[in-house]
Design a protein around this motif. Structure first.
Motif, PDB file in Angstrom:
ATOM      1  N   GLY A 143       0.779  -1.170  -0.022  1.00 26.74           N
ATOM      2  CA  GLY A 143      -0.168   0.019  -0.028  1.00 26.74           C
ATOM      3  C   GLY A 143       0.845   1.176  -0.169  1.00 26.74           C
ATOM      4  N   PRO A 144       0.404   2.504   0.059  1.00 29.10           N
ATOM      5  CA  PRO A 144       1.021   3.664  -0.194  1.00 29.10           C
ATOM      6  C   PRO A 144       1.805   3.732   1.283  1.00 29.10           C
ATOM      7  CG  PRO A 144      -1.194   4.087   0.488  1.00 29.10           C
ATOM      8  CD  PRO A 144      -1.122   2.759   0.110  1.00 29.10           C
ATOM      9  N   ALA A 145       3.032   4.288   1.171  1.00 26.51           N
ATOM     10  CA  ALA A 145       3.891   4.445   2.259  1.00 26.51           C
ATOM     11  C   ALA A 145       3.427   5.351   3.310  1.00 26.51           C
ATOM     12  CB  ALA A 145       5.454   5.039   1.916  1.00 26.51           C
ATOM     13  N   SER A 146       2.179   6.340   3.048  1.00 28.58           N
ATOM     14  CA  SER A 146       1.612   7.126   3.724  1.00 28.58           C
ATOM     15  C   SER A 146       0.744   6.548   4.764  1.00 28.58           C
ATOM     16  CB  SER A 146       0.833   8.110   3.081  1.00 28.58           C
ATOM     17  OG  SER A 146      -0.129   7.567   2.437  1.00 28.58           O
ATOM     18  N   LEU A 147       0.566   5.113   4.665  1.00 24.82           N
ATOM     19  CA  LEU A 147      -0.266   4.310   5.822  1.00 24.82           C
ATOM     20  C   LEU A 147       0.471   3.943   6.640  1.00 24.82           C
ATOM     21  CD1 LEU A 147      -2.634   2.187   3.362  1.00 24.82           C
ATOM     22  CD2 LEU A 147      -3.389   4.093   4.800  1.00 24.82           C
ATOM     23  N   SER A 148      -0.038   3.825   7.997  1.00 24.96           N
ATOM     24  CA  SER A 148       0.650   3.550   9.097  1.00 24.96           C
ATOM     25  C   SER A 148       0.362   2.668  10.143  1.00 24.96           C
ATOM     26  CB  SER A 148       1.287   4.974   9.677  1.00 24.96           C
ATOM     27  OG  SER A 148       2.173   4.502  11.178  1.00 24.96           O
ATOM     28  N   VAL A 149       0.998   1.507  10.338  1.00 25.67           N
ATOM     29  CA  VAL A 149       0.728   0.776  11.375  1.00 25.67           C
ATOM     30  C   VAL A 149       1.783   0.061  11.930  1.00 25.67           C
ATOM     31  CG1 VAL A 149      -0.255  -1.950  11.683  1.00 25.67           C
ATOM     32  CG2 VAL A 149      -1.232  -0.656   9.957  1.00 25.67           C
ATOM     33  N   PRO A 150       1.763   0.529  13.088  1.00 25.92           N
ATOM     34  CA  PRO A 150       3.118   0.344  14.130  1.00 25.92           C
ATOM     35  C   PRO A 150       3.747  -1.084  13.603  1.00 25.92           C
ATOM     36  CG  PRO A 150       1.380   1.359  15.496  1.00 25.92           C
ATOM     37  CD  PRO A 150       0.803   0.921  14.226  1.00 25.92           C
ATOM     38  N   GLY A 151       4.982  -1.117  13.409  1.00 27.41           N
ATOM     39  CA  GLY A 151       5.541  -2.058  13.283  1.00 27.41           C
ATOM     40  C   GLY A 151       5.541  -2.921  11.886  1.00 27.41           C
ATOM     41  N   TYR A 152       4.743  -2.388  10.929  1.00 25.29           N
ATOM     42  CA  TYR A 152       4.265  -2.953  10.008  1.00 25.29           C
ATOM     43  C   TYR A 152       4.435  -1.819   8.569  1.00 25.29           C
ATOM     44  CZ  TYR A 152       2.380  -6.736  12.502  1.00 25.29           C
ATOM     45  OH  TYR A 152       2.372  -7.844  13.658  1.00 25.29           O
ATOM     46  N   PRO A 153       5.773  -1.956   8.090  1.00 24.71           N
ATOM     47  CA  PRO A 153       5.751  -0.558   6.907  1.00 24.71           C
ATOM     48  C   PRO A 153       4.899  -1.228   5.819  1.00 24.71           C
ATOM     49  CG  PRO A 153       7.514  -2.009   7.005  1.00 24.71           C
ATOM     50  CD  PRO A 153       6.865  -2.782   8.204  1.00 24.71           C
ATOM     51  N   PHE A 154       4.538  -0.067   4.984  1.00 21.40           N
ATOM     52  CA  PHE A 154       3.917  -0.200   3.890  1.00 21.40           C
ATOM     53  C   PHE A 154       4.909   0.206   2.590  1.00 21.40           C
ATOM     54  CE2 PHE A 154       0.367  -0.007   6.819  1.00 21.40           C
ATOM     55  CZ  PHE A 154      -0.884  -0.775   5.828  1.00 21.40           C
ATOM     56  N   SER A 155       4.752  -0.602   1.618  1.00 20.82           N
ATOM     57  CA  SER A 155       5.210  -0.192   0.142  1.00 20.82           C
ATOM     58  C   SER A 155       4.376  -0.632  -0.796  1.00 20.82           C
ATOM     59  CB  SER A 155       6.563  -0.725  -0.033  1.00 20.82           C
ATOM     60  OG  SER A 155       6.436  -2.218   0.117  1.00 20.82           O
ATOM     61  N   PRO A 156       4.215   0.279  -2.133  1.00 15.98           N
ATOM     62  CA  PRO A 156       3.567   0.051  -3.217  1.00 15.98           C
ATOM     63  C   PRO A 156       3.753  -1.385  -3.746  1.00 15.98           C
ATOM     64  CG  PRO A 156       4.384   2.479  -3.100  1.00 15.98           C
ATOM     65  CD  PRO A 156       5.119   1.541  -2.210  1.00 15.98           C
ATOM     66  N   ALA A 157       2.821  -1.591  -4.560  1.00 18.59           N
ATOM     67  CA  ALA A 157       2.983  -2.909  -5.384  1.00 18.59           C
ATOM     68  C   ALA A 157       3.542  -2.372  -6.525  1.00 18.59           C
ATOM     69  CB  ALA A 157       1.506  -3.568  -5.890  1.00 18.59           C
ATOM     70  N   GLN A 158       4.477  -3.282  -7.334  1.00 21.20           N
ATOM     71  CA  GLN A 158       5.272  -3.104  -8.620  1.00 21.20           C
ATOM     72  C   GLN A 158       4.610  -3.676  -9.768  1.00 21.20           C
ATOM     73  OE1 GLN A 158       9.214  -4.525  -7.980  1.00 21.20           O
ATOM     74  NE2 GLN A 158       9.714  -2.785  -6.567  1.00 21.20           N
ATOM     75  N   PRO A 159       4.631  -3.163 -10.865  1.00 23.74           N
ATOM     76  CA  PRO A 159       4.107  -3.743 -11.887  1.00 23.74           C
ATOM     77  C   PRO A 159       4.503  -5.195 -12.387  1.00 23.74           C
ATOM     78  CG  PRO A 159       4.505  -1.412 -12.579  1.00 23.74           C
ATOM     79  CD  PRO A 159       5.264  -1.795 -11.247  1.00 23.74           C
ATOM     80  N   GLY A 160       3.767  -5.966 -12.430  1.00 27.53           N
ATOM     81  CA  GLY A 160       4.433  -7.548 -12.726  1.00 27.53           C
ATOM     82  C   GLY A 160       4.469  -8.190 -11.586  1.00 27.53           C
ATOM     83  N   GLU A 161       4.141  -7.688 -10.202  1.00 29.72           N
ATOM     84  CA  GLU A 161       4.543  -8.475  -8.944  1.00 29.72           C
ATOM     85  C   GLU A 161       3.462  -9.124  -8.616  1.00 29.72           C
ATOM     86  OE1 GLU A 161       5.105  -7.330  -4.426  1.00 29.72           O
ATOM     87  OE2 GLU A 161       4.948  -5.773  -5.523  1.00 29.72           O
ATOM     88  N   LEU A 162       3.395 -10.268  -8.009  1.00 32.23           N
ATOM     89  CA  LEU A 162       2.475 -11.038  -7.605  1.00 32.23           C
ATOM     90  C   LEU A 162       2.464 -10.753  -6.203  1.00 32.23           C
ATOM     91  CD1 LEU A 162       0.600 -13.739  -7.861  1.00 32.23           C
ATOM     92  CD2 LEU A 162       2.451 -15.256  -6.952  1.00 32.23           C
ATOM     93  N   ILE A 163       1.088 -10.645  -5.838  1.00 33.47           N
ATOM     94  CA  ILE A 163       0.714  -9.962  -4.595  1.00 33.47           C
ATOM     95  C   ILE A 163      -0.709 -10.864  -4.272  1.00 33.47           C
ATOM     96  CG2 ILE A 163       1.692  -7.666  -4.893  1.00 33.47           C
ATOM     97  CD1 ILE A 163      -1.325  -6.559  -5.228  1.00 33.47           C
ATOM     98  N   SER A 164      -0.998 -10.907  -2.856  1.00 33.98           N
ATOM     99  CA  SER A 164      -2.193 -11.413  -2.227  1.00 33.98           C
ATOM    100  C   SER A 164      -3.037 -10.262  -1.739  1.00 33.98           C
ATOM    101  CB  SER A 164      -1.625 -12.040  -1.226  1.00 33.98           C
ATOM    102  OG  SER A 164      -1.164 -13.605  -1.403  1.00 33.98           O
ATOM    103  N   ILE A 165      -4.472 -10.250  -2.114  1.00 35.49           N
ATOM    104  CA  ILE A 165      -5.380  -9.132  -1.840  1.00 35.49           C
ATOM    105  C   ILE A 165      -6.530 -10.306  -0.983  1.00 35.49           C
ATOM    106  CG2 ILE A 165      -6.848  -7.744  -2.611  1.00 35.49           C
ATOM    107  CD1 ILE A 165      -5.158  -7.573  -4.891  1.00 35.49           C
ATOM    108  N   TYR A 166      -7.229  -9.397  -0.089  1.00 37.46           N
ATOM    109  CA  TYR A 166      -8.007 -10.402   0.990  1.00 37.46           C
ATOM    110  C   TYR A 166      -9.488  -9.481   0.699  1.00 37.46           C
ATOM    111  CZ  TYR A 166      -3.834 -12.185   2.658  1.00 37.46           C
ATOM    112  OH  TYR A 166      -2.690 -12.913   2.816  1.00 37.46           O
ATOM    113  N   ALA A 167     -10.437 -10.545   0.700  1.00 38.61           N
ATOM    114  CA  ALA A 167     -11.716 -10.254   0.166  1.00 38.61           C
ATOM    115  C   ALA A 167     -12.830 -11.235   1.044  1.00 38.61           C
ATOM    116  CB  ALA A 167     -11.912 -10.603  -1.357  1.00 38.61           C
TER     117      ALA A 167
END
Length: 250
Positions: A143-167
């Motif tokens: 996710g965007p680096a502007s989001l903040s969860v203590p101890g859990y850094p965020f970084s954007p997804a990259q084009p072509g990257e395999l990610i997991s999304i929850y639904a």
């Protein structure tokens, strides 16, 4: 003229039943649902379930005297507060207009008529209620680096990257769900169609990984430019809630 003050109501009262993510008013079996109203749980009592609330492998149906039934069948109670309860609906098929009743210890609400369908699609989202809950393969948050969860850094997804999304709310899977069990699994077939921006994402896997929680393994379209992109999933003629975003950066 004699004035008679109104008698205050102390029993629970339901004002809204909706998908817990995106607040679509249609609910579905084995779906995380929010119930809003008043006096839904004891005054000052706000908490989620904990290990001691489980009976073996069975999810709790009552927390501190607060419970919910859907057409008379107990739902599984995850979160309680006087103004909101979050539940997982039973896996059984629902009628079009199921009746929801909240009981706060000895007092029950009037039946609230909800709306139901076989599915009620939504993405889980991060705390900003916009960016989809996603992780990189290394387990860090996507996710965007502007989001903040203590101890859990965020970084954007990259084009072509395999990610997991929850639904949430995608209906039955290849494995039958045992009502109340805290272990759920199985896959969806056919696979949902996931769109990021104007491009379709390659979907490699969709299945239940815990109660009511679907995991999507998708490849971010390689043609996307940097920035926030609208993301949606379509399945069985339904679509996830509008306005959800995935942040992409080369």
């Amino acid at each position: 003229m004699v004035y008679y003050p109104a008698t205050p109501s102390t029993g629970p009262l339901v004002s809204l039943v909706a998908n817990a993510e995106g607040e679509q008013i249609n609910i579905a079996p084995n779906t995380w649902v929010e119930i809003k109203g008043s006096n839904l749980a004891p005054a000052g009592d706000t908490r989620i379930w904990k290990t001691s609330d489980f009976a073996g492998n069975q999810m709790p149906t009552v927390l501190d005297g607060a419970s919910v039934t859907i057409n008379g069948k107990s739902a599984y109670v995850y979160y309680i507060s006087p103004a909101q309860i979050n539940i997982l609906t039973p896996p059984d098929a629902l009628p079009f207009a199921p009746e929801i009743v909240v009981t706060n210890n000895s007092m029950s609400s009037p039946a609230f008529t909800a709306l139901a369908q076989p599915t009620s699609l939504s993405f889980f989202v991060f705390s900003d209620n916009v960016h989809v809950a996603a992780v990189h393969l290394n387990g860090t948050l996507a996710g965007p680096a502007s989001l903040s969860v203590p101890g859990y850094p965020f970084s954007p997804a990259q084009p072509g990257e395999l990610i997991s999304i929850y639904a949430n709310g995608f209906g039955p899977t290849s494995s039958a769900i045992v009502s109340g069990s805290s272990t759920q699994g199985g896959t969806l077939s056919p696979l949902p169609v996931v769109t990021v921006g104007s491009a379709n994402a390659a979907v490699q896997f969709v299945g239940l990984v815990s109660p009511g929680l679907f995991q999507f393994n998708v490849v971010v379209p390689p043609t996307l430019a940097d920035g926030d992109h609208q993301i949606s999933a379509k399945y069985g003629g339904a679509t996830t809630q509008p306005g959800t975003l995935l942040t992409v950066q080369h």
